[in-house]
Design an enzyme around this catalytic site. Structure first.
Site, PDB file in Angstrom:
ATOM      1  CB  THR A 152     -14.437 -15.227  38.859  1.00 17.11           C
ATOM      2  OG1 THR A 152     -14.871 -14.045  39.493  1.00 17.11           O
ATOM      3  CG2 THR A 152     -15.536 -15.734  37.958  1.00 17.11           C
ATOM      4  CG  ASP A 176     -12.707  -8.050  41.402  1.00 15.64           C
ATOM      5  OD1 ASP A 176     -12.896  -7.988  40.176  1.00 15.64           O
ATOM      6  OD2 ASP A 176     -13.597  -8.359  42.206  1.00 15.64           O
TER       7      ASP A 176
HETATM    8  N1  ASP Z   1     -14.432 -10.938  42.604  1.00 23.53           N
HETATM    9  C1  ASP Z   1     -13.605 -11.836  41.816  1.00 23.53           C
HETATM   10  C2  ASP Z   1     -12.199 -11.813  42.377  1.00 23.53           C
HETATM   11  O1  ASP Z   1     -11.478 -10.911  42.130  1.00 23.53           O
HETATM   12  C3  ASP Z   1     -13.611 -11.410  40.389  1.00 23.53           C
HETATM   13  C4  ASP Z   1     -12.844 -12.310  39.449  1.00 23.53           C
HETATM   14  O2  ASP Z   1     -12.061 -13.165  39.803  1.00 23.53           O
HETATM   15  O3  ASP Z   1     -13.023 -12.093  38.222  1.00 23.53           O
HETATM   16  O4  ASP Z   1     -11.839 -12.712  43.090  1.00 23.53           O
END
Ligand code: ASP
Length: 330
Positions: free
Chosen positions: A12, A86
């Site tokens: 993210t 994640d």
């Molecule tokens: N879906 C994202 C990931 O894990 C969530 C994040 O980075 O907070 O890459």
């Protein structure tokens, strides 16, 4: 001035909008442009081995990140890995086995909101990660929301809010307040750094649910070389379906089984109840005790990358690495 290598992998923190939702697009160099003051803290070089949502990060990427660090280890004082939240706890666990006794900080960080987002947590987390990479303890750690969590003890416990990670069955190592590190626990590294470059990623995880039957365990045992079973409470197996025999036969064929618990805190102890005691006493299985599931999984992959001998696996599994296990047996 300290030299830090920033390793971008996506997440993210580096994401931009697409028609289907956020996807990692920004490189580590572009992330740094949001932190103009960082040049007062340290000298940073950037590499970008991956640009992935961490849902797509697999054990082969842990090996890739470890390789980047190995190749540049002597040239830098510390490492900052920007990573999706994640699966960050799994990567932190994996790296804790692939890179052992590092006197240099190896810091994972990320964010719940992209770096361009108003009120984002990205800038604080990145800034703290660089501060810790310059002035914190050696070894693999997660820096997030002002907390420093040991790489073998982290778990993502909030899916949206900034306090994404908790330290499980182990205290937080440090807090970081406006760049100042308050180090509660130090981790002296006495042996030279050691890198590993093999894993057996063919390890699975099965969470028991009420009513599950033993054929599901057989299905998983056919598929995997090693299986972590997340049981209930301090641990045990249902007695209404022949889990015991299925596990015993597979273990005798050379499959490896670790029992753990799906309860978030305090770990397993199979000897407490009848549902766990016979298994523990009569079958060559291991239990995770106070280790996290993420860490038990990564540790079994690391050990089975080197051996499939039960006695060697048992010895290695119960030998603490980076304080991953404190309690093992009575
Ligand atoms: N879906 C994202 C990931 O894990 C969530 C994040 O980075 O907070 O890459």
């Amino acid at each position: 001035m300290k030299r830090i290598l920033m390793i971008g992998t996506g997440g993210t923190i580096a994401s931009d909008k697409t028609n289907d939702g956020l996807a990692p697009e920004l490189t580590s160099k572009q992330l740094l442009e949001f932190l103009p003051d960082i040049e007062k803290v340290c000298k940073v070089d950037c590499v970008q081995p991956y640009s992935l949502d961490s849902t797509n990060i697999a054990p082969q990427h842990w090996l890739g990140i470890a390789q980047v660090i190995k190749e540049s280890y002597d040239a830098y004082d510390g490492f900052v890995i920007a990573h999706g939240t994640d699966t960050m706890a799994y990567t932190a666990a994996g790296l804790s086995y692939l890179i052992q006794n590092s006197a240099k900080p190896i810091v994972l960080t990320g964010a719940q909101k992209p770096i361009w987002f108003d009120g984002t947590d990205s800038k604080r987390n990145l800034y703290d990660a660089f501060s810790y990479a310059c002035g914190g303890c050696g070894g693999v750690q997660i820096v997030f929301n002002g907390k420093v969590i040991l790489g073998t003890r982290a778990r993502k416990t909030y899916s949206k809010s900034f306090q994404a990670f908790s330290s499980v069955n182990y205290p937080t190592l440090a807090v970081i307040d406006e760049g100042r590190i308050l180090q509660y626990i130090t981790l002296p590294q006495t042996a030279p750094v050691k890198f590993y470059d093999t894993l057996n990623a063919n390890v699975g995880l099965l969470k028991l649910v009420p009513g599950i039957t033993a054929d599901v365990v057989q299905f998983m045992m056919d598929r995997y070389d090693g299986l972590i079973i997340e049981s209930f409470g301090v641990g045990g197996l249902p007695e209404y379906s022949d889990f015991y025999t299925v596990i015993k036969q597979n273990v005798e064929k050379g499959k490896r089984v670790i029992m753990t618990t799906q309860v978030p805190n305090e770990g397993s102890d199979l000897t407490v109840y009848h549902v766990g005691g016979r298994l523990k006493r009569t079958v060559d299985i291991l239990e995770a005790y106070d280790m996290t599931t993420e860490t038990a999984l990564a540790k079994l992959m690391w050990i089975m990358g080197q051996t499939n001998d039960y006695d060697e696996i048992e010895k290695a599994f119960y030998s603490p690495v980076a304080n991953d296990i404190l309690h093992f047996g009575n």
